[in-house]
Enzyme design. Structure first.
Site, PDB file in Angstrom:
ATOM      1  N   LYS A 148     -28.243 -10.692 -20.369  1.00 53.81           N
ATOM      2  CA  LYS A 148     -28.269 -10.529 -21.829  1.00 53.81           C
ATOM      3  C   LYS A 148     -28.571  -9.080 -22.207  1.00 53.81           C
ATOM      4  O   LYS A 148     -29.030  -8.293 -21.358  1.00 53.81           O
ATOM      5  CB  LYS A 148     -29.317 -11.470 -22.430  1.00 53.81           C
ATOM      6  CG  LYS A 148     -30.735 -11.182 -21.967  1.00 53.81           C
ATOM      7  CD  LYS A 148     -31.710 -12.287 -22.391  1.00 53.81           C
ATOM      8  CE  LYS A 148     -33.104 -11.999 -21.876  1.00 53.81           C
ATOM      9  NZ  LYS A 148     -34.037 -13.110 -22.170  1.00 53.81           N
ATOM     10  N   ARG A 167     -40.897 -21.484 -29.029  1.00 51.09           N
ATOM     11  CA  ARG A 167     -39.778 -20.657 -29.493  1.00 51.09           C
ATOM     12  C   ARG A 167     -38.637 -21.603 -29.853  1.00 51.09           C
ATOM     13  O   ARG A 167     -38.451 -21.925 -31.008  1.00 51.09           O
ATOM     14  CB  ARG A 167     -39.400 -19.650 -28.396  1.00 51.09           C
ATOM     15  CG  ARG A 167     -38.446 -18.584 -28.856  1.00 51.09           C
ATOM     16  CD  ARG A 167     -38.370 -17.416 -27.891  1.00 51.09           C
ATOM     17  NE  ARG A 167     -37.801 -17.728 -26.582  1.00 51.09           N
ATOM     18  CZ  ARG A 167     -37.618 -16.831 -25.618  1.00 51.09           C
ATOM     19  NH1 ARG A 167     -37.953 -15.567 -25.820  1.00 51.09           N
ATOM     20  NH2 ARG A 167     -37.097 -17.165 -24.458  1.00 51.09           N
ATOM     21  N   HIS A 178     -39.252 -22.232 -20.614  1.00 54.52           N
ATOM     22  CA  HIS A 178     -39.495 -20.793 -20.452  1.00 54.52           C
ATOM     23  C   HIS A 178     -40.993 -20.512 -20.383  1.00 54.52           C
ATOM     24  O   HIS A 178     -41.771 -21.074 -21.147  1.00 54.52           O
ATOM     25  CB  HIS A 178     -38.866 -20.036 -21.622  1.00 54.52           C
ATOM     26  CG  HIS A 178     -38.792 -18.552 -21.413  1.00 54.52           C
ATOM     27  ND1 HIS A 178     -38.186 -17.990 -20.303  1.00 54.52           N
ATOM     28  CD2 HIS A 178     -39.262 -17.526 -22.145  1.00 54.52           C
ATOM     29  CE1 HIS A 178     -38.285 -16.672 -20.384  1.00 54.52           C
ATOM     30  NE2 HIS A 178     -38.931 -16.365 -21.482  1.00 54.52           N
ATOM     31  N   ARG A 237     -34.452 -17.706 -12.782  1.00 56.20           N
ATOM     32  CA  ARG A 237     -33.733 -16.928 -13.806  1.00 56.20           C
ATOM     33  C   ARG A 237     -34.299 -15.520 -13.952  1.00 56.20           C
ATOM     34  O   ARG A 237     -34.806 -15.150 -15.012  1.00 56.20           O
ATOM     35  CB  ARG A 237     -33.831 -17.631 -15.174  1.00 56.20           C
ATOM     36  CG  ARG A 237     -33.350 -19.061 -15.241  1.00 56.20           C
ATOM     37  CD  ARG A 237     -33.224 -19.505 -16.706  1.00 56.20           C
ATOM     38  NE  ARG A 237     -34.443 -19.289 -17.460  1.00 56.20           N
ATOM     39  CZ  ARG A 237     -35.411 -20.189 -17.634  1.00 56.20           C
ATOM     40  NH1 ARG A 237     -35.281 -21.398 -17.145  1.00 56.20           N
ATOM     41  NH2 ARG A 237     -36.491 -19.879 -18.332  1.00 56.20           N
ATOM     42  N   TYR A 294     -40.184  18.644 -35.716  1.00 59.26           N
ATOM     43  CA  TYR A 294     -40.533  18.055 -37.020  1.00 59.26           C
ATOM     44  C   TYR A 294     -42.031  17.843 -37.155  1.00 59.26           C
ATOM     45  O   TYR A 294     -42.701  17.413 -36.208  1.00 59.26           O
ATOM     46  CB  TYR A 294     -39.863  16.690 -37.186  1.00 59.26           C
ATOM     47  CG  TYR A 294     -38.369  16.727 -37.363  1.00 59.26           C
ATOM     48  CD1 TYR A 294     -37.798  17.382 -38.459  1.00 59.26           C
ATOM     49  CD2 TYR A 294     -37.527  16.080 -36.465  1.00 59.26           C
ATOM     50  CE1 TYR A 294     -36.421  17.389 -38.637  1.00 59.26           C
ATOM     51  CE2 TYR A 294     -36.156  16.079 -36.631  1.00 59.26           C
ATOM     52  CZ  TYR A 294     -35.606  16.741 -37.727  1.00 59.26           C
ATOM     53  OH  TYR A 294     -34.256  16.742 -37.892  1.00 59.26           O
ATOM     54  N   CYS A 305     -36.625  14.207 -31.544  1.00 59.76           N
ATOM     55  CA  CYS A 305     -35.695  14.150 -32.675  1.00 59.76           C
ATOM     56  C   CYS A 305     -34.630  13.090 -32.401  1.00 59.76           C
ATOM     57  O   CYS A 305     -34.631  12.447 -31.360  1.00 59.76           O
ATOM     58  CB  CYS A 305     -35.014  15.502 -32.886  1.00 59.76           C
ATOM     59  SG  CYS A 305     -36.128  16.917 -32.945  1.00 59.76           S
ATOM     60  N   MET A 306     -33.690  12.935 -33.324  1.00 59.16           N
ATOM     61  CA  MET A 306     -32.642  11.932 -33.135  1.00 59.16           C
ATOM     62  C   MET A 306     -31.764  12.252 -31.928  1.00 59.16           C
ATOM     63  O   MET A 306     -31.358  11.353 -31.189  1.00 59.16           O
ATOM     64  CB  MET A 306     -31.774  11.825 -34.396  1.00 59.16           C
ATOM     65  CG  MET A 306     -30.832  10.631 -34.357  1.00 59.16           C
ATOM     66  SD  MET A 306     -29.738  10.526 -35.775  1.00 59.16           S
ATOM     67  CE  MET A 306     -30.875  10.137 -37.077  1.00 59.16           C
ATOM     68  N   ASP A 307     -31.476  13.540 -31.715  1.00 58.67           N
ATOM     69  CA  ASP A 307     -30.500  13.909 -30.688  1.00 58.67           C
ATOM     70  C   ASP A 307     -31.039  14.882 -29.642  1.00 58.67           C
ATOM     71  O   ASP A 307     -30.306  15.258 -28.730  1.00 58.67           O
ATOM     72  CB  ASP A 307     -29.284  14.580 -31.352  1.00 58.67           C
ATOM     73  CG  ASP A 307     -28.889  13.881 -32.618  1.00 58.67           C
ATOM     74  OD1 ASP A 307     -28.590  12.677 -32.541  1.00 58.67           O
ATOM     75  OD2 ASP A 307     -28.922  14.511 -33.693  1.00 58.67           O
TER      76      ASP A 307
HETATM   77  C1  LIG Z   1     -34.717 -13.223 -20.914  1.00 59.48           C
HETATM   78  C2  LIG Z   1     -34.933 -14.533 -20.265  1.00 59.48           C
HETATM   79  C3  LIG Z   1     -35.147 -14.614 -18.887  1.00 59.48           C
HETATM   80  C4  LIG Z   1     -35.352 -13.399 -18.000  1.00 59.48           C
HETATM   81  O1  LIG Z   1     -36.618 -12.852 -18.264  1.00 59.48           O
HETATM   82  P1  LIG Z   1     -37.221 -11.668 -17.354  1.00 59.48           P
HETATM   83  O2  LIG Z   1     -38.630 -11.585 -17.780  1.00 59.48           O
HETATM   84  O3  LIG Z   1     -36.438 -10.440 -17.668  1.00 59.48           O
HETATM   85  O4  LIG Z   1     -37.041 -12.089 -15.942  1.00 59.48           O
HETATM   86  C5  LIG Z   1     -35.204 -15.884 -18.328  1.00 59.48           C
HETATM   87  N1  LIG Z   1     -35.074 -16.993 -19.088  1.00 59.48           N
HETATM   88  C6  LIG Z   1     -34.909 -16.938 -20.425  1.00 59.48           C
HETATM   89  C7  LIG Z   1     -34.794 -18.206 -21.204  1.00 59.48           C
HETATM   90  C8  LIG Z   1     -34.848 -15.710 -21.067  1.00 59.48           C
HETATM   91  O5  LIG Z   1     -34.681 -15.666 -22.382  1.00 59.48           O
END
Ligand SMILES: *Cc1c(COP(=O)(O)O)cnc(C)c1O
Length: 378
Positions: free
Chosen positions: A39, A137, A166, A222, A266, A313-315
């Site tokens: 992701k 969540r 999770h 995961r 800045y 700065c931005m750049d």
């Molecule tokens: C982002 C995510 C992960 C991976 O998390 P890490 O901490 O980067 O290993 C696993 N499962 C779910 C549902 C997530 O949203």
């Protein structure tokens, strides 16, 4: 080798061999299949190239947050199973099914929406049930999951491929929360056992779970951040050998002497006590390099470590090199190694007061990405 004149000299280098090394390391450690989490542009490493490389390495499954990310993978020719981890909106369900994306079902209502869309298309949906064991969540609370689980098992239009939850505190090896979450997860799974239905793939462990809690590995893990060779938290233990996949470098674009008392950047927040040499680096918060690193970040030039001075700065930002030498086009390492020294995403995050995830994910598409290694598959 210096980049071609038309290419921005500031660049992210993604080491695909390190990515493959990390996948092998994780696999050897856990001994169960891996869902590689890609992701958010593969944590800033580039969604499609990373996914294709993980697929070439035989990753069992990929995970993204949003259906749009899944569709991008399919359009790029990724054929591995892809689970979309985020909550779904009813009108999107047909897109999941048409693109062969696996759906996270996080409520009874959403299960009904999936069934309706699947029936309308005449094609079964592949689903994973999301159980809330303490994150609050998305997902059905484990303590009221029975009807939800039973409805999913009975659904004629859904293939129940997985059940998952999770972890909220797995980055901390000492938090008691993780084992409590595991128990709650087993409660939800017990409703499937009681029906005598086949157990779908049970998955729970993010990077923290992979690093610290073997009991959470179950049927699949995961990992996200640890796959990219970065630890989730300063408290995390290095139980698996991984190598950083990303490095970030630029070049000196300007050199000057700043007189004592003359402020830099800045807000005039910093000025040298003595005349000093200052170089300018052409990257800034417009690229996702955190402004919080103003007068706090460090870079490597000619094998030496120097501080950012004044506001980012931005750049562009400025670096104090004292009485040392640096020249236009000298390499500047922001993340990675140079000489005997290295700057990690973890260290940078600590200096900025943010988490390493934000460093990686924040670096945006204005910075070109270059892929090294992995030539055997391409
Ligand atoms: C982002 C995510 C992960 C991976 O998390 P890490 O901490 O980067 O290993 C696993 N499962 C779910 C549902 C997530 O949203």
């Amino acid at each position: 080798m210096p980049p071609a004149a038309s290419e921005r000299p500031t660049r992210i280098v993604v080491d695909l061999d390190h990515l493959a090394f990390n996948l092998r390391s994780i696999r050897a450690h856990v001994g169960v299949p891996v869902m590689g989490i890609v992701k958010a542009n593969a944590y800033g490493h580039g969604l499609v190239p990373v996914a294709l490389h993980l697929q070439a390495q035989g990753v069992e499954q990929l995970g993204v947050a949003f259906v749009e990310e899944g569709i991008a993978l399919r359009n790029a020719g990724v054929t591995a199973p892809v689970l979309v981890l985020g909550g779904i909106f009813g009108p999107q369900v047909a897109q999941f099914i048409l693109h062969d994306l696996e759906i996270t079902v996080s409520s009874l209502d959403k299960l009904r929406q999936v069934e309706a869309a699947a029936q309308a298309l005449g094609r079964k949906a592949v689903i994973h049930l999301k159980i809330d064991t303490g994150m609050e969540r998305i997902g059905v609370h484990s303590y009221s999951s029975r009807a939800f689980v039973e409805a999913a098992v009975a659904s004629p239009w859904c293939v129940l491929k997985g059940i998952y939850s999770h972890l909220a505190c797995s980055d901390d090896p000492n938090s008691p929360m993780t084992l409590q979450q595991l128990e709650r997860f087993f409660d939800a799974c017990s409703h499937i056992e009681r029906l005598g239905a086949p157990m779908p793939i049970r998955h729970l462990a993010n990077s923290g779970g992979v690093l610290h809690f073997p009991a959470t590995w179950l049927d699949m893990v995961r990992p996200g951040i640890v796959l990219y060779g970065v630890q989730p938290d300063p408290a995390s233990l290095r139980t698996i050998e991984v190598k950083p996949v990303m490095s970030l470098a630029s070049q000196v674009v300007y050199f000057k002497v700043v007189k004592a008392g003359h402020p830099v950047s800045y807000g005039a927040t910093w000025a040298p006590e003595h005349d000093t040499r200052v170089v300018t680096i052409p990257i800034g918060y417009g690229d996702g390099y955190p402004r919080a690193l103003s007068s706090r970040g460090e870079v490597l030039i000619r094998g030496h470590r120097y501080s950012i001075v004044g506001r980012v700065c931005m750049d562009q930002f400025m670096v104090d090199i004292g009485q040392d030498s640096a020249f236009n086009e000298d390499e500047v390492v922001l993340i990675g190694s140079q000489g005997d020294d290295a700057i990690t995403a973890e260290a940078l995050a600590q200096r900025a007061g943010i988490i390493p995830y934000e460093i990686l994910v924040g670096l945006n598409d204005r910075i070109p990405r270059e892929y090294r290694g992995g030539s055997a598959e391409r």
